[in-house]
Design a protein around this motif. Structure first.
Motif, short mmCIF file in Angstrom:
data_model
loop_
_atom_site.label_atom_id
_atom_site.label_comp_id
_atom_site.label_asym_id
_atom_site.label_seq_id
_atom_site.Cartn_x
_atom_site.Cartn_y
_atom_site.Cartn_z
N THR A 91 0.86 -1.16 -0.03
CA THR A 91 0.01 -0.04 -0.23
C THR A 91 0.90 1.35 -0.12
OG1 THR A 91 -1.71 -1.21 1.21
CG2 THR A 91 -1.89 1.23 1.15
N GLU A 92 1.95 1.23 0.79
CA GLU A 92 2.84 2.32 0.81
C GLU A 92 3.34 2.62 -0.48
OE1 GLU A 92 7.18 3.69 2.30
OE2 GLU A 92 6.35 1.85 3.14
N ASP A 98 -9.07 6.31 0.60
CA ASP A 98 -9.18 5.27 1.58
C ASP A 98 -9.17 3.76 0.50
OD1 ASP A 98 -9.93 3.20 3.28
OD2 ASP A 98 -11.58 4.28 4.13
N VAL A 99 -7.82 3.12 0.62
CA VAL A 99 -7.35 2.34 -0.33
C VAL A 99 -6.29 1.25 0.62
CG1 VAL A 99 -5.78 1.82 -2.16
CG2 VAL A 99 -7.41 3.73 -2.22
N MET A 138 -5.68 1.72 4.70
CA MET A 138 -5.31 3.18 4.84
C MET A 138 -6.08 4.12 4.21
SD MET A 138 -1.93 4.62 2.41
CE MET A 138 -3.28 5.10 1.31
N THR A 139 -5.92 5.31 5.15
CA THR A 139 -6.53 6.37 4.31
C THR A 139 -5.73 7.62 4.54
OG1 THR A 139 -8.76 5.73 5.19
CG2 THR A 139 -8.63 8.02 4.34
N LEU A 173 -7.96 10.27 7.94
CA LEU A 173 -6.51 9.67 8.18
C LEU A 173 -6.53 8.31 8.93
CD1 LEU A 173 -4.52 12.88 9.24
CD2 LEU A 173 -4.69 11.97 6.93
N GLU A 174 -5.85 7.51 8.27
CA GLU A 174 -5.97 5.96 8.87
C GLU A 174 -4.66 5.21 9.05
OE1 GLU A 174 -8.99 2.03 8.10
OE2 GLU A 174 -8.69 3.69 6.63
N ASP A 175 -4.28 4.78 9.97
CA ASP A 175 -3.30 3.68 9.95
C ASP A 175 -3.78 2.45 10.77
OD1 ASP A 175 -1.43 5.28 8.98
OD2 ASP A 175 -0.61 6.11 10.84
N ASP A 176 -2.91 1.44 10.32
CA ASP A 176 -3.09 0.27 11.13
C ASP A 176 -2.08 -0.11 12.09
OD1 ASP A 176 -4.81 -0.11 8.98
OD2 ASP A 176 -3.66 -1.28 7.68
N VAL A 177 -2.60 -0.65 13.47
CA VAL A 177 -1.57 -0.78 14.31
C VAL A 177 -1.79 -2.19 14.96
CG1 VAL A 177 -1.45 1.83 14.80
CG2 VAL A 177 -2.77 0.22 16.08
N VAL A 178 -0.63 -2.35 15.73
CA VAL A 178 -0.53 -3.81 16.33
C VAL A 178 -0.56 -3.30 17.89
CG1 VAL A 178 0.35 -5.97 16.72
CG2 VAL A 178 0.64 -4.90 14.65
N ILE A 179 -1.42 -4.00 18.98
CA ILE A 179 -1.18 -3.68 20.40
C ILE A 179 -0.05 -4.52 20.92
CG2 ILE A 179 -2.60 -3.94 22.32
CD1 ILE A 179 -5.07 -3.39 21.19
#
Length: 430
Positions: free
Chosen positions: A194-195, A263-264, A275-276, A398-404
């Motif tokens: 995606t990046e 938003d892709v 991601m957004t 704005l959107e990211d994906d994160v790991v707890i």
């Protein structure tokens, strides 16, 4: 498949976790998805049911997985049933899994051809008391088409009415929500693809480009990096289109001075990224756009810090709402009277930020997870606040994906994707 083969140890672990929670003398069965028709002899591209993939790694239609931990013999405890391959199928459709290849992919030693399923099942049902059926109970699910799984349940109930019934979904909701390290690596790979797509379009976007041309640039980059394509239908919304939360037409011209909400996310090996980003068509934000953008960015950053073990999803959203309210007051979109007189069931900030901030993510973009239970380490969440202002002709998300993590702030799988105003403007004008 385009993706590199996944180590079968992942699927062995996943089956072990599932079987550890099954009732004594029980059988669990999982079916592949159908290939859905369009009309005439046309079909939709095949997409594997995520549960059978999670438990076996098999990415092929007409496959069945059977688990029976208390079976009389060890070879009966894990069984795959596959569509029989032959030279004719290999010529017309491409080679299907052989029994040897299925073992390499899944770690399952016992593999039968599909036509043997009823005979083998009958023998095993004489030794079992309960069957686990795999109904779709995701909180967002709306299913109008009869699935292969649903047809199997009808057949099984008629064939074996004396057996007790249990549900696979409650087990899967828990175990799928906590990712193994191999799964996090796969999601990271999807985020990395995606990046690459996002960096590609930063140098491509200019006034008068069409939204679908931007979509084409993304899919070009995704496919050339071993992705099947988008993890979900992409949103490329310029101007006021960004204020339609699920805008997917992507057919308008991007005009000078407008913003584009993107938003892709790419998929990789059936795992999703989400991601957004919001960027200026002309390569530079106006002062007002920048102020709103930085407000959204601040909410995202502060919300991310709350994603720690023990956090309750519902309370988390209440706290995010407080931060958003403060930002909207600072932007002049709300005043103190709006907040003082707000409806507790629909707070004032909801006028400009009407959706949730986070959802589970993994094999499904809106992945399995029990929202009433505390967050745990190795769960993957999105963080996606937004401010939508139709009266001003733009919306920003704005959107990211994160790991707890076990301790501290979550790990951002999209840490390398540009998000700061200065970085975006520099890349768009370089």
């Amino acid at each position: 498949m385009k993706y590199h083969q996944i180590d079968r140890d992942l699927f062995i672990k996943n089956r072990s976790k599932f079987m550890a929670q099954m009732k004594p003398k029980s059988v669990a069965i999982f079916n592949s998805n159908d290939i859905y028709p369009i009309s005439a002899d046309s079909t939709m591209p095949f997409a594997q049911h995520r549960d059978i993939f999670y438990l076996s790694g098999v990415d092929q239609e007409e496959s069945i997985l059977l688990l029976f931990p208390d079976a009389p013999y060890e070879y009966q405890r894990e069984i795959l049933f596959l569509k029989e391959t032959n030279d004719h199928i290999a010529v017309w459709e491409g080679e299907k899994l052989t029994k040897e290849r299925a073992l390499a992919v899944s770690g399952i030693k016992t593999v039968y051809w599909l036509q043997e399923f009823e005979k083998v099942l009958f023998e095993l049902m004489t030794h079992s008391e309960t069957i686990y059926i795999n109904t779709n109970e995701h909180y967002r699910a709306t299913v109008e088409t009869e699935t292969r799984e649903a047809r199997f349940v009808k057949w099984w109930k008629d064939k074996y009415p004396a057996h007790a019934v249990a549900k696979s979904n409650p087990i899967l909701q828990r175990i799928r929500s906590i990712k193994e390290s191999e799964e996090i690596d796969l999601i990271q790979q999807a985020c990395n693809i995606t990046e690459k797509g996002f960096r590609r379009i930063l140098s491509f976007v200019k006034p008068n480009v069409m939204e679908y041309e931007i979509e084409a640039e993304f899919i070009h980059e995704f496919l050339r990096n071993r992705s099947k394509g988008f993890a979900y239908t992409p949103i490329i919304g310029s101007g006021n289109n960004a204020n339609v939360l699920h805008y997917i037409e992507n057919n308008q011209q991007c005009k000078a001075g407008d913003l584009i909400l993107l938003d892709v996310g790419a998929e990789y090996a059936n795992y999703s990224s989400d991601m957004t980003r919001t960027i200026p068509v002309s390569g530079k934000f106006t002062d007002r756009q920048k102020a709103v953008y930085n407000a959204v960015l601040n909410v995202k950053n502060e919300a991310t810090k709350m994603l720690v073990p023990g956090t309750i999803w519902k309370q988390y959203h209440i706290e995010v709402g407080k931060i958003m309210t403060s930002e909207l007051l600072g932007l002049g979109l709300l005043d103190k009277a709006d907040v003082q007189n707000e409806n507790p069931d629909w707070p004032a900030y909801k006028k400009y930020f009407m959706h949730g901030t986070s959802h589970h993510m993994g094999l499904d973009t809106h992945d399995y997870g029990i929202l009433t239970e505390p967050m745990q380490a190795n769960m993957v969440f999105t963080v996606e606040p937004g401010i939508y202002i139709p009266a001003e002709g733009f919306g920003i998300r704005l959107e990211d994906d994160v790991v707890i993590q076990e301790t501290g702030e979550p790990f951002n799988l999209m840490r390398n994707i540009p998000v700061e105003v200065d970085e975006i403007e520099t890349l768009m004008n370089s």
